[in-house]
Scaffold this active site. Sequence first.
Site, PDB file in Angstrom:
ATOM      1  N   SER A 148      -1.696  -3.421   2.362  1.00 34.01           N
ATOM      2  CA  SER A 148      -2.135  -2.165   1.660  1.00 34.01           C
ATOM      3  C   SER A 148      -3.594  -2.119   1.993  1.00 34.01           C
ATOM      4  CB  SER A 148      -1.746  -2.131   0.549  1.00 34.01           C
ATOM      5  OG  SER A 148      -2.640  -1.113  -0.256  1.00 34.01           O
ATOM      6  N   TYR A 161      -1.056  -6.422  -8.017  1.00 32.80           N
ATOM      7  CA  TYR A 161      -0.804  -5.630  -6.867  1.00 32.80           C
ATOM      8  C   TYR A 161      -1.868  -6.096  -5.949  1.00 32.80           C
ATOM      9  CZ  TYR A 161       0.415  -1.956  -3.578  1.00 32.80           C
ATOM     10  OH  TYR A 161       0.730  -1.046  -2.405  1.00 32.80           O
TER      11      TYR A 161
END
Length: 286
Positions: A148, A161
Amino acid sequence: MKQFDRKVAIVTGGAQGIGGASARKLALNGANVIIADIDEEASKKNVENIQSSGGSATFLKTDVSKSPDIKNMIDFTYEKFNRIDILVQNAFPVISGASRVYGDAVSVKEEDWDYGISVLAKAIYLGTKHVVPIMKKNDGGSIVNMASVHSILQEPGMLVYEAGKAAVVGMTRQMAIEYGPYGIRVNAIAPGHIVSEGLKKVWDKNPSGLKFFENQYPVRRTGIPYDIANGVNFLCSQEASFITGHTLAIDGGLTIQLQEQFGLRQGRYVLDNPDTNMFGPSAEEK
């Protein structure tokens, strides 16, 4: 002859979004695709979509937070096809799972840390653990791990995350040097903001907010699942045979901006568009 004729690919989280588009793209180019996902209804719809276009796809219900499911995914595919050439490790429930990975080191519950790291990082270790011996028998293969922009840039209130996605990059690099001698390439993709089916429903309720998000990107748009699927297809192809250990940012230039100028531009945008709802998807919606 198609690019991936007689090749076998597994796509985790292959029902919708990035995974769904990746499954369709690989199947379009000839791969036999296993869609490994927890969402049975959406997965079967994607299988039907692929088959109606002349491709090959099979659904296998898989929860990547559970170790036995990951092993079963690899075993099932090998028993069915006697080979595995491509593993796309993408699964993460963007809509339902995000609320469990919000918070800082003080506020995150231990069970949510364990869940998040299990899905974001441990699942990638386990998928690789079980598929590498099979790929060695094939004299090679390609693994693509979904990282990401959060692997590169950090956000407050996103400890789990950020930790999980940063781990993806580190594991990808280590696995690349570990398995390169066996013809196994391991790469990652770092997507920017991708408007998947679930996020589209959110943004449809706030079009001004989406325009504000788009203004953050040098290309002045957010991404769609096929932006990432095209990258997956390339990294799995022979055209990328000299690429391994790389994290490919597919982010419309988001991560290369000088932040001072970026902040000024966003400020000017709000002044020029005073009715903008600047709040994106909430933790519950994201």
